[in-house]
Design a protein around this motif. Structure first.
Motif, short mmCIF file in Angstrom:
data_model
loop_
_atom_site.label_atom_id
_atom_site.label_comp_id
_atom_site.label_asym_id
_atom_site.label_seq_id
_atom_site.Cartn_x
_atom_site.Cartn_y
_atom_site.Cartn_z
N LEU B 52 0.86 -1.18 0.00
CA LEU B 52 0.00 0.00 0.00
C LEU B 52 0.90 1.23 0.00
O LEU B 52 1.87 1.30 0.77
CB LEU B 52 -0.88 -0.04 1.25
CG LEU B 52 -1.99 1.00 1.39
CD1 LEU B 52 -3.01 0.87 0.28
CD2 LEU B 52 -2.70 0.82 2.75
N ARG B 54 1.14 5.54 0.10
CA ARG B 54 0.45 6.82 0.26
C ARG B 54 0.96 7.72 -0.86
O ARG B 54 2.16 7.94 -0.99
CB ARG B 54 0.73 7.46 1.62
CG ARG B 54 0.20 6.61 2.78
CD ARG B 54 0.13 7.42 4.07
NE ARG B 54 -0.99 8.34 4.03
CZ ARG B 54 -0.89 9.66 4.10
NH1 ARG B 54 0.28 10.24 4.23
NH2 ARG B 54 -1.97 10.40 4.06
N ALA B 76 -3.68 10.03 -0.52
CA ALA B 76 -4.58 8.88 -0.41
C ALA B 76 -3.76 7.61 -0.43
O ALA B 76 -2.63 7.59 -0.93
CB ALA B 76 -5.60 8.88 -1.54
N GLU B 77 -4.35 6.54 0.14
CA GLU B 77 -3.69 5.24 0.12
C GLU B 77 -4.14 4.49 -1.14
O GLU B 77 -5.34 4.32 -1.36
CB GLU B 77 -4.08 4.42 1.36
CG GLU B 77 -3.67 5.06 2.67
CD GLU B 77 -4.63 4.67 3.78
OE1 GLU B 77 -4.97 3.48 3.89
OE2 GLU B 77 -5.05 5.56 4.53
N TYR B 79 -3.33 0.94 -3.49
CA TYR B 79 -2.62 -0.34 -3.57
C TYR B 79 -1.74 -0.40 -4.80
O TYR B 79 -2.06 0.16 -5.85
CB TYR B 79 -3.63 -1.51 -3.57
CG TYR B 79 -4.29 -1.65 -2.23
CD1 TYR B 79 -3.67 -2.36 -1.21
CD2 TYR B 79 -5.50 -1.03 -1.97
CE1 TYR B 79 -4.26 -2.46 0.04
CE2 TYR B 79 -6.10 -1.12 -0.74
CZ TYR B 79 -5.47 -1.83 0.27
OH TYR B 79 -6.05 -1.91 1.51
#
Lengths: 216, 96
Positions: B52, B54, B76-77, B79
């Motif tokens: 993940l 950021r 935002a995170e 993947y």
């Protein structure tokens, strides 16, 4: 017939209509929750009292827990460093039971203002701050905060000069966020307990600032 | 700085990549994880361990010229499988 409150036209003494009973049909997901909960109890996976205890534990969490974390970050440089490096570990070491929550602390500075939102649902650091305010879950807050954060902040009474960067954190996945607001001026004489009283829930979401020390 | 672009996929299912960031370019702010892929976890699968990231975007990148303040930012995170390498923006070259 003796009666301790009036029933005049369905209006209370203060002139407001009485709240109607929630007699509507259960929604699909309410039925699903009840069914799953009863099955888990029937199969011995959990018990009704364990569920009640967990609800009580969640309801007992409140923004005052987060305020203690912020106040300590303001007064203990080593803790501040640890908090910014790994907020989950730092808050656990401080004695808070935050369960499996993965927390990131973001710090406001004279050049930077942080604000937290979850555009996809309502992710919030519940295991530290308790349940989120209702407005945090609204479509208006969730959609506008990423599109026009300065307008949203202004509506909360937070007016930032153009040279302060606004940084929006969208909690899209596994992390939860807490804002460490800037320590108010004129608080040099205050200890952590007194400082915690200045830290509001909204200042930890980023939609507010800490209270003015002069008001105390 | 490592520039990445969010893929423009539009799959059904439990996707944690907000639509407003798809196709946008940002820089990796920090890396997290791995975490089980929520697109699989939501349907009872094990969830492939997935890194993940950021990612930090500028408001001007996300919303264009009518944004409130061009250099304000959104993080935002995202993947790993939603990210692809992106070239350093040309404006950055001119700036250096």
């Amino acid at each position: 017939m003796p009666h301790d409150h009036p029933h005049d036209n369905g209006v209370s003494a203060s002139g407001h209509p009485y709240r109607t009973d929630n007699d509507g049909a259960l929604s699909y997901w309410q039925c699903m929750e009840i069914a799953v909960r009863e099955l888990l109890v029937e199969k011995g996976v959990t018990t009704s009292s364990e569920i009640a205890r967990q609800i009580e534990a969640m309801d007992a969490r409140s923004p005052s827990d987060g305020a203690k974390v912020v106040a300590r970050a303001w007064t203990d440089p080593d803790f501040r460093r640890d908090l910014l490096a790994d907020a989950s570990e730092a808050t656990r070491k401080m004695g808070f039971d935050i369960g499996p929550m993965k927390l990131i602390a973001v710090e406001n500075t004279p050049q930077l203002h942080n604000i937290i939102v979850c555009t996809l649902c309502s992710c919030y650091p519940r295991n530290l701050l308790g349940l989120p305010p209702d407005w945090y879950k609204t479509r208006a807050y969730r959609s506008r905060t990423v599109r026009e954060p300065r307008s949203v902040l202004a509506e909360f009474g937070v007016l930032l000069p153009p040279d302060v960067e606004v940084r929006v954190h969208d909690s899209t996945a596994d992390m939860r966020y807490i804002v460490i607001p800037a320590r108010p001026e004129g608080t040099e004489h205050m200890d952590a307990d007194a400082l915690a009283a200045l830290v509001t829930r909204d200042s930890m979401i980023g939609t507010g600032l800490p209270l003015d020390a002069a008001a105390f | 700085m490592i520039y990445v672009r969010v893929k423009t996929w539009a799959p059904p299912g439990h996707v944690r990549t907000p639509a407003y960031l798809r196709g946008k370019t940002g820089v990796i702010e920090r890396s997290l994880g791995p975490f089980g892929n929520p697109e699989e976890l939501a349907y009872g699968h094990d969830g492939t361990p997935t890194l993940l990231r950021r990612v930090r975007f500028t408001m001007s990148e996300v919303w264009g010229p009518d944004c409130e303040a061009a250099s304000d930012t959104i993080e935002a995170e995202i993947y790993e499988h939603w990210l692809e390498p992106a070239p350093t923006p040309r404006t950055r070259h001119h700036a250096t």
